[in-house]
Design a protein around this motif. Structure first.
Motif, PDB file in Angstrom:
ATOM      1  N   PHE A   1      43.476  31.133  36.338  1.00 21.01           N
ATOM      2  CA  PHE A   1      43.400  32.440  35.687  1.00 21.01           C
ATOM      3  C   PHE A   1      43.778  33.606  36.584  1.00 21.01           C
ATOM      4  O   PHE A   1      44.091  34.682  36.069  1.00 21.01           O
ATOM      5  N   ALA A   2      43.734  33.403  37.919  1.00 14.71           N
ATOM      6  CA  ALA A   2      44.057  34.538  38.801  1.00 14.71           C
ATOM      7  C   ALA A   2      45.473  35.078  38.561  1.00 14.71           C
ATOM      8  O   ALA A   2      45.666  36.296  38.563  1.00 14.71           O
TER       9      ALA A   2
ATOM     10  N   LEU B   1      33.972  39.385  29.571  1.00 18.59           N
ATOM     11  CA  LEU B   1      34.811  38.391  30.249  1.00 18.59           C
ATOM     12  C   LEU B   1      34.017  37.110  30.507  1.00 18.59           C
ATOM     13  O   LEU B   1      34.499  35.999  30.260  1.00 18.59           O
ATOM     14  N   SER B   2      32.785  37.278  31.011  1.00 15.85           N
ATOM     15  CA  SER B   2      32.020  36.076  31.353  1.00 15.85           C
ATOM     16  C   SER B   2      31.718  35.263  30.096  1.00 15.85           C
ATOM     17  O   SER B   2      31.633  34.041  30.172  1.00 15.85           O
TER      18      SER B   2
ATOM     19  N   ILE C   1      38.688  37.526  39.086  1.00 16.28           N
ATOM     20  CA  ILE C   1      38.113  36.434  38.317  1.00 16.28           C
ATOM     21  C   ILE C   1      36.951  35.784  39.060  1.00 16.28           C
ATOM     22  O   ILE C   1      35.954  35.376  38.462  1.00 16.28           O
TER      23      ILE C   1
ATOM     24  N   PHE D   1      34.411  32.798  29.550  1.00 14.04           N
ATOM     25  CA  PHE D   1      34.344  31.651  30.456  1.00 14.04           C
ATOM     26  C   PHE D   1      33.164  30.752  30.137  1.00 14.04           C
ATOM     27  O   PHE D   1      33.249  29.531  30.280  1.00 14.04           O
TER      28      PHE D   1
ATOM     29  N   LEU E   1      41.204  44.524  35.476  1.00 12.44           N
ATOM     30  CA  LEU E   1      42.079  43.358  35.371  1.00 12.44           C
ATOM     31  C   LEU E   1      43.541  43.779  35.455  1.00 12.44           C
ATOM     32  O   LEU E   1      43.958  44.730  34.797  1.00 12.44           O
TER      33      LEU E   1
ATOM     34  N   ASP F   1      39.895  29.950  39.286  1.00 15.89           N
ATOM     35  CA  ASP F   1      40.640  30.947  40.050  1.00 15.89           C
ATOM     36  C   ASP F   1      42.127  30.604  40.039  1.00 15.89           C
ATOM     37  O   ASP F   1      42.990  31.440  39.776  1.00 15.89           O
TER      38      ASP F   1
END
Lengths: 340, 190
Positions: free
Chosen positions: A43-44, A209-210, A51, A213, A198, A40
């Motif tokens: 990347f936030a 997106l996931s 996120i 990550f 986003l 967070d």
């Protein structure tokens, strides 16, 4: 016979499975909150506060792990109702653990509340400053809980196999690797929305997106598992090579005694080498099997370490305790009316 | 200042375990708790020159007790006179002190009822000592192998023995500064 006694104070395990599970769950939960907060934090600013919904389920499991861990800890106590006195003491490591755990638990849970499904439109969703505070607090307390689980055990001078600075390093590596494994498995699942908005404009499928990550997490976990493997071998080998007689005896039990099948088969091969290989090979092995193996190895490691609580015997002590009655001898209760 | 300490004269101890039994009686201990066992090393040597040495154990009431700083509820504590004891009403039974003690001087009883299990340990019979009496194990020892007194009083037996003889302690390298001293027996030497 209702009287179960263990008079062998030398070989008695005072901390058993609830503590092993607690150390695992505390490390797992703390690590999850740390990683979620860290992602967070990084990347936030780039992709906005949504996120957090990638890791929402993981955070929930992390908070639940801390909750179950604390329950096990209290459940294991001899007089659980005295528990609140913990917050009164000044110096004890357990006190700091309890405080950090409670803070991480509360702030992690509040953070999670912001990532319930967005269509529920709960009234506090716009209070982002609370979310930011929770993110910072849970990140810091999360890593502290992780460190604490190892420091607690290594602080006992009396326990030769625990009393080494390698143990907190090992537990931290293991906790962080289990946490990233669990986050990788649960990334993008419920209660995350199907699409993420986003930066206020572009709608991106959560799945895409996931996946990014998950790749990050697999990379992190690969490094952590490799590091953990090195630390684990250093720990046991140094205990054997440089430890005192008590530690050496225990290390031998790990290397080729009764713990050896669990150590070599369970920890080194199934828990570390196989996941390492799976992560590097990719595919379903990396996404499902490797994280499960990493999590199982984390639990196994805690059990093996907790049950290695050897104390150096005072000369003659071994023989004394081996000769004491076990508690099922009839003569002990022959005149005890209550036991019949 | 008072600093209670004990000296174990291993030359005199015959391993009869009277002190162990006396302690259980005075402190009304459950069957699986022993505060002061006597452990035996030996038999060593070749007949007829055989020898065994007896080590009476007890809580070492350390000057630097690892069991009090780790107690999260302040139940495990040390008084001004050096006595380390557990306030059972404050003890939550987490057993962290049991793990911290290098001498195995602490235990919880499996016979304590559920939700009422706490750590027990020797408290130098502080109820007796503070009224000028000897701990019950010392009062019982017919060999005078256990000697108890105030280390800060230069005229006490304990002070004279500790300062005048080559006494040893158990595991001094751990830095706990145990306050139970041992006068080693002669190990069968003539």
């Amino acid at each position: 016979m209702s009287h179960a006694m263990n008079n062998d104070k030398l070989n008695k395990h005072f901390w058993v499975w609830p503590i092993a599970c607690y150390l695992f769950l505390g490390g797992l939960g703390g690590g999850i909150l740390f990683f979620a907060g860290l992602f967070d934090f990084i990347f936030a600013p780039m992709i906005g506060s949504s996120i957090g919904s990638v890791f929402a389920l993981g955070i929930f499991i992390g908070v639940a792990a801390l909750g179950i861990g604390s329950f096990l800890l209290v459940f294991e106590l001899g007089q659980p109702f005295v528990f609140l006195r913990v917050f009164l003491s000044k110096t004890a490591i357990i006190k700091w653990g309890a405080v950090l755990l409670s803070v991480a638990l509360i702030f992690g849970f509040v953070y999670f509340l912001f990532y319930l499904p967005p269509e529920w439109n709960l009234f506090y969703y716009s209070w982002t400053w609370i979310r930011d505070i929770c993110c910072a607090v849970m990140m810091v307390t999360g890593i502290c809980v992780v460190l604490y689980t190892g420091i607690l055990l290594s602080s006992f001078k009396a326990r030769a196999f625990w009393n080494t600075p390698v143990l907190p390093v090992l537990f931290t590596a293991s906790a962080l690797s289990t946490a990233s494994a669990l986050l990788a498995v649960t990334a993008g699942l419920w209660p995350a929305p199907e699409f993420l908005i986003l930066g206020g404009f572009a709608a991106v499928p959560m799945h895409d997106l996931s996946e990014i990550f998950v790749e990050y997490l697999h990379l992190i976990d690969t490094v952590l598992v490799a590091f953990e493997l090195v630390v684990l071998l250093v720990y046991v080998v140094m205990m054997y090579a440089a430890g005192n007689n008590t530690a050496r005896k225990m290390a031998l039990q790990w290397l080729r005694g009764s713990f050896a099948p669990l150590f070599w088969g369970g920890l080194v091969i199934c828990g570390l080498l196989l996941p390492l290989f799976f992560y590097l090979s990719g595919g379903v092995l990396a996404t499902i099997i490797a994280p499960i193996l990493v999590l199982a190895a984390g639990l196994l490691l805690r059990f093996m370490v907790v049950f290695s609580d050897v104390r150096r015997p005072i000369p003659g002590e071994e023989r004394f305790y081996s000769r004491l009655p076990k508690g099922d001898e009839t003569f002990l209760f022959a005149n005890d009316s209550k036991s019949h | 200042m008072t600093r209670y300490a004990m000296v174990m004269d291993q030359r005199r101890c015959i391993g009869c375990q009277s002190c162990t039994v006396a302690c259980r009686t005075w402190n009304d201990l459950p069957l699986d708790i022993i505060f002061n066992p006597i452990v035996t090393e030996g038999v060593q040597g070749i007949f007829p020159d055989v020898h065994a040495s007896y080590t009476p154990l007890i809580c070492m009431h350390c000057d630097n007790p690892p069991c009090t700083i780790c107690c999260p509820t302040n139940a495990s504590q040390q008084d001004e006179d050096g006595i380390v004891w557990v306030d059972s009403s404050k003890c939550m039974g987490c057993k962290v002190c049991v793990n911290a003690c290098p001498y195995g001087a602490r235990d919880v009883s499996a016979l304590d009822p559920f939700l009422k299990s706490f750590v027990r340990k020797c408290d130098f019979c502080k109820d007796r000592v503070r009224e000028g009496e000897q701990p019950y194990c010392v009062a019982t020892c017919h060999q005078n192998a256990r000697i108890f007194g105030d280390l800060d009083d230069p005229n006490s037996d304990v002070s004279k023995l500790v300062n005048g003889l080559g006494v040893t302690t158990i595991f001094p390298e751990l830095g706990t500064e145990p306050q139970v001293y041992y006068i080693p027996d002669l190990g069968g030497a003539k």
